[in-house]
Design a protein around this motif. Sequence first.
Motif, PDB file in Angstrom:
ATOM      1  N   ARG A  77      23.534  39.951  49.985  1.00  0.00           N
ATOM      2  CA  ARG A  77      23.339  40.891  48.892  1.00  0.00           C
ATOM      3  C   ARG A  77      24.023  42.228  49.151  1.00  0.00           C
ATOM      4  O   ARG A  77      24.083  42.698  50.288  1.00  0.00           O
ATOM      5  N   TYR A  78      24.473  42.823  48.057  1.00  0.00           N
ATOM      6  CA  TYR A  78      24.993  44.189  48.116  1.00  0.00           C
ATOM      7  C   TYR A  78      24.867  44.772  46.719  1.00  0.00           C
ATOM      8  O   TYR A  78      25.412  44.223  45.767  1.00  0.00           O
ATOM      9  N   LYS A  79      24.111  45.853  46.587  1.00  0.00           N
ATOM     10  CA  LYS A  79      23.882  46.515  45.299  1.00  0.00           C
ATOM     11  C   LYS A  79      23.516  45.518  44.192  1.00  0.00           C
ATOM     12  O   LYS A  79      24.075  45.556  43.093  1.00  0.00           O
ATOM     13  N   GLY A  80      22.619  44.615  44.503  1.00  0.00           N
ATOM     14  CA  GLY A  80      22.070  43.727  43.479  1.00  0.00           C
ATOM     15  C   GLY A  80      22.900  42.499  43.182  1.00  0.00           C
ATOM     16  O   GLY A  80      22.495  41.647  42.408  1.00  0.00           O
ATOM     17  N   LYS A  81      24.089  42.397  43.782  1.00  0.00           N
ATOM     18  CA  LYS A  81      24.904  41.199  43.564  1.00  0.00           C
ATOM     19  C   LYS A  81      24.948  40.417  44.867  1.00  0.00           C
ATOM     20  O   LYS A  81      24.634  40.928  45.927  1.00  0.00           O
ATOM     21  N   GLN A  82      25.374  39.144  44.767  1.00  0.00           N
ATOM     22  CA  GLN A  82      25.502  38.319  45.971  1.00  0.00           C
ATOM     23  C   GLN A  82      26.977  38.049  46.223  1.00  0.00           C
ATOM     24  O   GLN A  82      27.692  37.630  45.321  1.00  0.00           O
ATOM     25  N   TYR A  83      27.397  38.290  47.451  1.00  0.00           N
ATOM     26  CA  TYR A  83      28.793  38.055  47.809  1.00  0.00           C
ATOM     27  C   TYR A  83      28.858  37.029  48.935  1.00  0.00           C
ATOM     28  O   TYR A  83      28.119  37.125  49.914  1.00  0.00           O
ATOM     29  N   PRO A  84      29.809  36.062  48.811  1.00  0.00           N
ATOM     30  CA  PRO A  84      29.976  35.125  49.921  1.00  0.00           C
ATOM     31  C   PRO A  84      30.649  35.807  51.112  1.00  0.00           C
ATOM     32  O   PRO A  84      31.515  36.657  50.939  1.00  0.00           O
ATOM     33  N   LEU A  85      30.212  35.441  52.296  1.00  0.00           N
ATOM     34  CA  LEU A  85      30.786  35.966  53.520  1.00  0.00           C
ATOM     35  C   LEU A  85      32.128  35.277  53.769  1.00  0.00           C
ATOM     36  O   LEU A  85      32.286  34.091  53.483  1.00  0.00           O
ATOM     37  N   MET A  86      33.101  36.035  54.253  1.00  0.00           N
ATOM     38  CA  MET A  86      34.364  35.434  54.663  1.00  0.00           C
ATOM     39  C   MET A  86      34.667  35.918  56.080  1.00  0.00           C
ATOM     40  O   MET A  86      34.892  37.107  56.295  1.00  0.00           O
ATOM     41  N   ILE A  87      34.588  34.987  57.025  1.00  0.00           N
ATOM     42  CA  ILE A  87      34.854  35.340  58.422  1.00  0.00           C
ATOM     43  C   ILE A  87      36.375  35.470  58.593  1.00  0.00           C
ATOM     44  O   ILE A  87      37.113  34.571  58.197  1.00  0.00           O
ATOM     45  N   THR A  88      36.813  36.608  59.134  1.00  0.00           N
ATOM     46  CA  THR A  88      38.258  36.824  59.265  1.00  0.00           C
ATOM     47  C   THR A  88      38.596  37.267  60.691  1.00  0.00           C
ATOM     48  O   THR A  88      37.737  37.769  61.418  1.00  0.00           O
ATOM     49  N   SER A  89      39.842  37.091  61.038  1.00  0.00           N
ATOM     50  CA  SER A  89      40.286  37.616  62.336  1.00  0.00           C
ATOM     51  C   SER A  89      41.144  38.854  62.112  1.00  0.00           C
ATOM     52  O   SER A  89      41.511  39.548  63.041  1.00  0.00           O
ATOM     53  N   GLY A  90      41.459  39.141  60.850  1.00  0.00           N
ATOM     54  CA  GLY A  90      42.376  40.249  60.557  1.00  0.00           C
ATOM     55  C   GLY A  90      41.713  41.601  60.321  1.00  0.00           C
ATOM     56  O   GLY A  90      42.401  42.595  60.180  1.00  0.00           O
ATOM     57  N   GLU A  91      40.386  41.654  60.274  1.00  0.00           N
ATOM     58  CA  GLU A  91      39.712  42.921  59.959  1.00  0.00           C
ATOM     59  C   GLU A  91      39.169  43.582  61.216  1.00  0.00           C
ATOM     60  O   GLU A  91      38.735  42.917  62.149  1.00  0.00           O
ATOM     61  N   GLN A  92      39.166  44.909  61.202  1.00  0.00           N
ATOM     62  CA  GLN A  92      38.608  45.664  62.323  1.00  0.00           C
ATOM     63  C   GLN A  92      37.109  45.896  62.124  1.00  0.00           C
ATOM     64  O   GLN A  92      36.354  46.009  63.069  1.00  0.00           O
ATOM     65  N   SER A  93      36.679  46.004  60.862  1.00  0.00           N
ATOM     66  CA  SER A  93      35.261  46.244  60.605  1.00  0.00           C
ATOM     67  C   SER A  93      34.836  45.477  59.355  1.00  0.00           C
ATOM     68  O   SER A  93      35.688  44.968  58.616  1.00  0.00           O
ATOM     69  N   ILE A  94      33.543  45.425  59.117  1.00  0.00           N
ATOM     70  CA  ILE A  94      33.042  44.711  57.937  1.00  0.00           C
ATOM     71  C   ILE A  94      33.492  45.478  56.700  1.00  0.00           C
ATOM     72  O   ILE A  94      33.484  46.708  56.689  1.00  0.00           O
ATOM     73  N   ARG A  95      33.887  44.759  55.687  1.00  0.00           N
ATOM     74  CA  ARG A  95      34.429  45.402  54.501  1.00  0.00           C
ATOM     75  C   ARG A  95      34.142  44.534  53.276  1.00  0.00           C
ATOM     76  O   ARG A  95      34.154  43.308  53.366  1.00  0.00           O
ATOM     77  N   LEU A  96      33.881  45.207  52.157  1.00  0.00           N
ATOM     78  CA  LEU A  96      33.656  44.484  50.900  1.00  0.00           C
ATOM     79  C   LEU A  96      34.919  44.578  50.065  1.00  0.00           C
ATOM     80  O   LEU A  96      35.436  45.677  49.864  1.00  0.00           O
TER      81      LEU A  96
END
Length: 218
Positions: A77-96
């Motif tokens: 959940r984030y601000k009342g909506k549901q987002y699927p998680l996407m595991i990545t190797s290219g990101e430095q931090s969690i991001r929406l």
Amino acid sequence: MMKIPISQILRSRRRTIALVITRDARLVVRAPVHTTITEIEALVEQKRNWIAKKLTQVQHKQTIHRMNPFRDGELFRYKGKQYPLMITSGEQSIRLNDHHILFPERYLAHPERAMTYWYAHEALRTLADRVQYYTNTHGFRHTGITVTGARTRWGSCSPADRLCFSWRLILLPESVIDYVVVHELCHTVEKNHSARFWNRVGAILPDYKERKALLKEY
Ligand SMILES: [Zn+2]
């Protein structure tokens, strides 16, 4: 309309049928020994709206207090909506982004901690922004904002007008976040829940009763 599934029927020497929604969102029926399945189904059908509402409430509570496994496609959940998680190797931090919560692979060693930290960070950013907005438009004063992991209350306002919010607010819809912000800001002026307090809240958010009811579902 779809039939509501009954997950268990418990028969005993009771006199009436009772419908119970369990904490893991199942419908359990307690019934007198000789009640027929037709009678039970008729009651379930008759109480369909009540059951649906209760099930939604319990499901909301579940996702607020427990995170899904950290796998691709699991919903968060984030601000009342549901987002699927996407595991990545290219990101430095969690991001929406528009469709996913991007989650760096390297956090999988301690995913819950990383996610909580990100949620708390997002909560502080959002709450500070909303507090600023209502402070500017309605002339409130406060002495600071803290975000905590409180499970039992969404927000509070200290005698010295310090505002405190639970990071879990970031999981709820924006309209509800704003209600909690306005509620606590109004406590900087009225340290109670008097008619004057609610008038003040209502002057800023005329639909506060609906928002308050929605908050209660969580
Ligand atoms: Zn209050």
